[in-house]
Scaffold this motif. Structure first.
Motif, PDB file in Angstrom:
ATOM      1  N   SER A   1       0.828  -1.206   0.000  1.00 18.03           N
ATOM      2  CA  SER A   1       0.000   0.000   0.000  1.00 18.03           C
ATOM      3  C   SER A   1       0.861   1.254   0.000  1.00 18.03           C
ATOM      4  CB  SER A   1      -0.934   0.011   1.211  1.00 18.03           C
ATOM      5  OG  SER A   1      -1.669   1.218   1.278  1.00 18.03           O
ATOM      6  N   ILE A   2       1.992   1.225   0.680  1.00 16.52           N
ATOM      7  CA  ILE A   2       2.872   2.400   0.709  1.00 16.52           C
ATOM      8  C   ILE A   2       3.425   2.668  -0.686  1.00 16.52           C
ATOM      9  CG2 ILE A   2       4.939   3.417   1.742  1.00 16.52           C
ATOM     10  CD1 ILE A   2       4.502   1.669   4.168  1.00 16.52           C
ATOM     11  N   VAL A   3       3.789   1.602  -1.391  1.00 15.36           N
ATOM     12  CA  VAL A   3       4.274   1.760  -2.765  1.00 15.36           C
ATOM     13  C   VAL A   3       3.188   2.401  -3.629  1.00 15.36           C
ATOM     14  CG1 VAL A   3       5.106   0.559  -4.825  1.00 15.36           C
ATOM     15  CG2 VAL A   3       5.816  -0.209  -2.557  1.00 15.36           C
ATOM     16  N   GLN A   4       1.959   1.909  -3.517  1.00 12.74           N
ATOM     17  CA  GLN A   4       0.858   2.455  -4.318  1.00 12.74           C
ATOM     18  C   GLN A   4       0.588   3.910  -3.981  1.00 12.74           C
ATOM     19  OE1 GLN A   4      -2.059  -0.487  -3.217  1.00 12.74           O
ATOM     20  NE2 GLN A   4      -1.763  -1.663  -5.094  1.00 12.74           N
ATOM     21  N   GLN A   5       0.658   4.252  -2.706  1.00 18.01           N
ATOM     22  CA  GLN A   5       0.426   5.645  -2.314  1.00 18.01           C
ATOM     23  C   GLN A   5       1.493   6.563  -2.895  1.00 18.01           C
ATOM     24  OE1 GLN A   5      -0.700   6.218   1.946  1.00 18.01           O
ATOM     25  NE2 GLN A   5      -0.657   3.972   2.016  1.00 18.01           N
ATOM     26  N   LEU A   6       2.728   6.154  -2.805  1.00 17.77           N
ATOM     27  CA  LEU A   6       3.825   6.959  -3.358  1.00 17.77           C
ATOM     28  C   LEU A   6       3.711   7.083  -4.872  1.00 17.77           C
ATOM     29  CD1 LEU A   6       6.707   5.501  -1.191  1.00 17.77           C
ATOM     30  CD2 LEU A   6       5.878   7.870  -1.115  1.00 17.77           C
ATOM     31  N   ALA A   7       3.147   6.055  -5.506  1.00 15.81           N
ATOM     32  CA  ALA A   7       3.039   6.057  -6.960  1.00 15.81           C
ATOM     33  C   ALA A   7       1.985   7.047  -7.460  1.00 15.81           C
ATOM     34  CB  ALA A   7       2.703   4.655  -7.472  1.00 15.81           C
ATOM     35  N   VAL A   8       0.984   7.358  -6.636  1.00 17.92           N
ATOM     36  CA  VAL A   8      -0.081   8.259  -7.085  1.00 17.92           C
ATOM     37  C   VAL A   8      -0.029   9.630  -6.419  1.00 17.92           C
ATOM     38  CG1 VAL A   8      -1.617   6.322  -7.534  1.00 17.92           C
ATOM     39  CG2 VAL A   8      -1.777   7.518  -5.354  1.00 17.92           C
ATOM     40  N   LEU A   9       0.800   9.794  -5.402  1.00 13.81           N
ATOM     41  CA  LEU A   9       0.880  11.069  -4.693  1.00 13.81           C
ATOM     42  C   LEU A   9       1.308  12.185  -5.654  1.00 13.81           C
ATOM     43  CD1 LEU A   9       0.607  12.186  -1.760  1.00 13.81           C
ATOM     44  CD2 LEU A   9       3.108  12.006  -1.622  1.00 13.81           C
ATOM     45  N   PRO A  10       0.534  13.289  -5.742  1.00 11.89           N
ATOM     46  CA  PRO A  10       0.903  14.380  -6.655  1.00 11.89           C
ATOM     47  C   PRO A  10       2.290  14.931  -6.351  1.00 11.89           C
ATOM     48  CG  PRO A  10      -1.350  14.662  -5.871  1.00 11.89           C
ATOM     49  CD  PRO A  10      -0.755  13.544  -5.061  1.00 11.89           C
ATOM     50  N   VAL A  11       3.007  15.286  -7.396  1.00 13.27           N
ATOM     51  CA  VAL A  11       4.348  15.848  -7.237  1.00 13.27           C
ATOM     52  C   VAL A  11       4.251  17.371  -7.147  1.00 13.27           C
ATOM     53  CG1 VAL A  11       5.392  13.943  -8.490  1.00 13.27           C
ATOM     54  CG2 VAL A  11       4.711  15.992  -9.740  1.00 13.27           C
ATOM     55  N   PRO A  12       5.199  18.007  -6.481  1.00 10.10           N
ATOM     56  CA  PRO A  12       5.131  19.469  -6.278  1.00 10.10           C
ATOM     57  C   PRO A  12       5.620  20.272  -7.476  1.00 10.10           C
ATOM     58  CG  PRO A  12       7.067  18.586  -5.186  1.00 10.10           C
ATOM     59  CD  PRO A  12       6.328  17.401  -5.751  1.00 10.10           C
ATOM     60  N   GLN A  13       5.108  19.949  -8.656  1.00 10.18           N
ATOM     61  CA  GLN A  13       5.479  20.682  -9.866  1.00 10.18           C
ATOM     62  C   GLN A  13       4.221  21.080 -10.618  1.00 10.18           C
ATOM     63  OE1 GLN A  13       8.694  21.587 -10.508  1.00 10.18           O
ATOM     64  NE2 GLN A  13       9.059  20.676  -8.503  1.00 10.18           N
ATOM     65  N   ARG A  14       4.265  22.193 -11.344  1.00  5.58           N
ATOM     66  CA  ARG A  14       3.073  22.700 -12.017  1.00  5.58           C
ATOM     67  C   ARG A  14       2.983  22.335 -13.482  1.00  5.58           C
ATOM     68  NH1 ARG A  14       1.718  28.723  -9.609  1.00  5.58           N
ATOM     69  NH2 ARG A  14       1.710  28.131  -7.401  1.00  5.58           N
ATOM     70  N   ASN A  15       4.085  21.944 -14.091  1.00 10.25           N
ATOM     71  CA  ASN A  15       4.030  21.590 -15.500  1.00 10.25           C
ATOM     72  C   ASN A  15       5.014  20.471 -15.808  1.00 10.25           C
ATOM     73  OD1 ASN A  15       6.695  22.919 -16.317  1.00 10.25           O
ATOM     74  ND2 ASN A  15       5.565  24.675 -15.487  1.00 10.25           N
ATOM     75  N   GLU A  16       4.776  19.813 -16.940  1.00  9.76           N
ATOM     76  CA  GLU A  16       5.578  18.662 -17.336  1.00  9.76           C
ATOM     77  C   GLU A  16       7.034  19.042 -17.592  1.00  9.76           C
ATOM     78  OE1 GLU A  16       5.504  14.663 -17.506  1.00  9.76           O
ATOM     79  OE2 GLU A  16       3.630  15.806 -17.459  1.00  9.76           O
ATOM     80  N   ALA A  17       7.256  20.258 -18.064  1.00  9.17           N
ATOM     81  CA  ALA A  17       8.606  20.677 -18.402  1.00  9.17           C
ATOM     82  C   ALA A  17       9.516  20.727 -17.176  1.00  9.17           C
ATOM     83  CB  ALA A  17       8.568  22.053 -19.083  1.00  9.17           C
ATOM     84  N   ALA A  18       8.917  20.932 -16.003  1.00  9.41           N
ATOM     85  CA  ALA A  18       9.727  21.056 -14.799  1.00  9.41           C
ATOM     86  C   ALA A  18      10.015  19.715 -14.145  1.00  9.41           C
ATOM     87  CB  ALA A  18       9.023  21.975 -13.802  1.00  9.41           C
ATOM     88  N   ILE A  19       9.411  18.648 -14.651  1.00 12.28           N
ATOM     89  CA  ILE A  19       9.536  17.349 -13.994  1.00 12.28           C
ATOM     90  C   ILE A  19      10.976  16.845 -13.980  1.00 12.28           C
ATOM     91  CG2 ILE A  19       8.989  14.899 -14.240  1.00 12.28           C
ATOM     92  CD1 ILE A  19       6.846  16.460 -12.841  1.00 12.28           C
TER      93      ILE A  19
END
Length: 630
Positions: A554-572
């Motif tokens: 469950s921890i793996v799944q949560q980390l996999a879907v947790l939103p990242v602190p970036q606003r656009n794809e270019a900054a990933i």
């Protein structure tokens, strides 16, 4: 008997399926950051969205109730199908041919799949019969209500012949057994044997939110039909009238887009509204609008912001007024604003369209009144306001309604409106409302802080998890400490799970070897390191879950879907490199401190070891400088 689906096919179908498209048929999803979507959880009732979907990794997780999984588990839980049926359904959706071990064939005899197939075959049969001479009475009924052949086709309307077993014979010829037809609710059993449930009636297919036919509603047409006016499919494994809404499959996208839903009372009302341009109309199927219907609608509506609208249309007669009061009893389960629309002369939408045209139907919805105002008028209208006793009695009944308005900013306005309706002093009405509010709050405290009509929020009940009789709930990463070190480890795992291809292989490998302070996150790190032995492309959520002990999946799944602190794809890419570099830099610093400690403890005469440690420290410093320069 069907063989087992090849694992390579299972993975291929999953990789070709956008999980957001599948979940989006049940839940209104909105963007929640780069590559992440969010909506109201379909597995528990909540006020604000905590259900996260990450299409890029193919997983979902609810941070409110802990439900996690992939597209297969979602279908299994939502539609109560087996794993094999879920794979076969998605394969059919994309036109992918599955292969089975031991030369087996597709399991088209799965219970749910067969019931759906039988209903679909029946819907096609009924639609064909509507075109035949025997269906003249059905076509006349539709025509008298303003529906032509194109309208009938659009909504799948059909006709059940006045025959004992016409449908039964047809479906048996298509390979369905009597047991399957009975399980689908298409036939009944009597003294004379099995016979068609629907006979000599106009038939509407009832579809679930995904558009699959799960049952039927049939309208009596013939004078010698002694059955009820409307006859519906009985409860079956796939048809639950308390959870299905007629027209939702057609209306769901416009409901989600406009954040408005119009609840009408019958099949022809739904048809009339849609043809008139009110494409968000839906109706219940032979039952009152209830709690389960609200749960379904809230997910499609995306009902979390309070800006949506739910418009109820009711007949102007006594039955319609009772229906309105039943709807009001559940009103506070919505975050959206609720309204009531009653047509002039008490006409329902179908009759209104027939009498005054499409514009009148649209105007009906546009001239709605707030639910609270409608209910207050209904209550006040029961009393003789020309007497003091009548006014006081009306106030006693109406004050709790104003007190229960969930937006406190609206209560003063409704207090003034109630005072105007009653012809009473505003101060007297205000005191009655205040007293009713106090009683309501006292009642909530007596019930443990939860009102009877209040929908549970996303975090309600969390405190009870510590009680001895409470069931164990899964670990949530929201419970992790919020110190900088733990945040860095969490974000590093997010980066490695969600965007492994955005990091240089060497940096990724170094990060996967870094020591972690949080023991739970360290287990996930170990799972990633184990998966990485097969190359960067081997870092998938499924493979990492396969490496970690079951309690950590469950921890793996949560980390996999947790939103990242970036606003656009270019900054990933920059974020991934930055967070992994910080983790590696922290590890290098730890190694440097350890070496410096060994250096201070080294005997002065051990010159060779001293120089070796010095060189190692210099190399670490060089690596750290290079990390920060890139």
């Amino acid at each position: 008997m069907a063989g087992r689906i090849r694992q390579s096919d299972v993975e291929e179908v999953k990789s070709r399926t956008n999980i957001a498209d599948i979940i989006g048929e049940y839940v209104s999803l909105k963007s929640a950051g780069v590559g992440s979507m969010k909506g109201l959880c379909p597995f528990h009732d909540e006020r604000s969205p905590s259900f996260n979907v990450r299409p890029g990794v193919g997983f979902y997780h609810c941070f409110g109730c802990g439900e996690s999984g992939d597209v297969y588990s979602f279908l299994q839980k939502m539609d109560h199908v087996s794993f094999t049926e879920a794979v076969e359904r998605l394969a059919g959706r994309i036109g992918y041919e599955l292969h089975y071990e031991d030369g087996g064939q597709a399991s088209d005899h799965g219970n749910r799949a067969r019931l759906l197939a039988a209903n679909q075959a029946a819907a096609e049969f009924f639609a064909e019969q509507l075109l035949q001479p025997i269906a003249e009475v059905g076509r006349r009924f539709l025509g008298e209500r303003g529906f032509d052949a194109e309208a009938a086709k659009r909504f799948g309307v059909g006709f059940a012949p006045k025959s004992w077993d016409a449908l039964t014979k047809h479906l048996r010829g298509r390979g369905f057994s009597t047991e399957e037809l009975a399980a689908a609710g298409l036939v009944s059993q009597g003294d004379r044997g099995v016979y068609d449930r629907f006979r000599g009636r106009l038939v509407w297919p009832i579809r679930d939110v995904t558009g699959q036919t799960v049952g039927f509603g049939a309208r009596r047409l013939l004078d010698d039909d002694n059955g009820p006016k409307y006859l519906n499919t009985p409860e079956t494994a796939i048809y639950h009238k308390a959870q299905v809404l007629y027209g939702l499959d057609l209306a769901k996208r416009d409901i989600s887009r406009s954040q408005r839903v119009v609840v009408v009372e019958g099949y022809t009302d739904v048809m009339a509204c849609h043809l008139a341009g009110v494409t968000t109309a839906i109706a219940t199927c032979g039952t009152a609008f209830g709690v389960d219907h609200i749960k379904v609608l809230r997910r499609v509506l995306g009902d979390d912001s309070g800006v949506g609208e739910v418009v109820f249309t009711f007949d102007g007669d006594e039955a319609g007024q009772k229906a309105a009061m039943r709807a009001f009893a559940e009103e506070q389960r919505f975050a959206a604003q609720t309204f009531v629309a009653v047509a002039p002369d008490g006409l329902d939408p179908c009759d209104l369209r027939l009498a005054r045209g499409d514009h009148a139907v649209r105007t009906l919805v546009d001239t709605k009144v707030p639910m609270f105002e409608f209910v207050l008028r209904q209550i006040v209208g029961r009393y003789d306001l020309d007497t003091v006793e009548g006014r006081v009695s009306a106030l006693r009944q109406a004050a709790p309604v104003v007190a229960e308005i969930r937006d406190p900013a609206l209560r003063p306005g409704y207090s003034r409106e109630l005072a105007r309706m009653l012809g009473m002093d505003l101060g007297e009405v205000g005191r009655a409302v205040k007293a009713a509010t106090s009683r309501s709050r006292s009642g909530e405290r007596d019930r443990g802080g939860q009102g009877e009509r209040r929908a549970p929020g996303a975090n309600e009940g969390a405190q009870s998890a510590t009680q001895a009789d409470a069931p164990a709930r899964p670990f949530s990463i929201s419970e992790l400490p919020n110190d900088p070190s733990t945040r860095l480890e969490r974000e590093a795992l997010q980066a490695m799970l969600q965007y492994p291809g955005s990091a240089e292989p060497a940096l990724l490998a170094h990060a996967a070897e870094a020591r972690f302070e949080n023991p739970s996150l360290a287990v996930v790190r170990d799972g990633i390191a184990a998966a990485l032995s097969g190359g960067v492309e081997a870092i998938t959520v499924d493979r990492v879950i396969g490496q970690v002990p079951a309690p950590f999946a469950s921890i793996v799944q949560q980390l996999a879907v947790l939103p990242v602190p970036q606003r656009n794809e270019a900054a990933i890419a920059g974020w991934v490199r930055g967070v992994l570099s910080s983790l590696v830099d922290r590890e290098l610093l730890r190694q440097k401190v350890e070496l410096m400690g060994r250096l201070t403890r080294l005997a002065a005469e051990d010159r060779a070891s001293y120089e070796m440690l010095q060189r190692a420290i210099v190399e670490i410093d060089r690596e750290r400088v290079a990390l920060r320069a890139e």
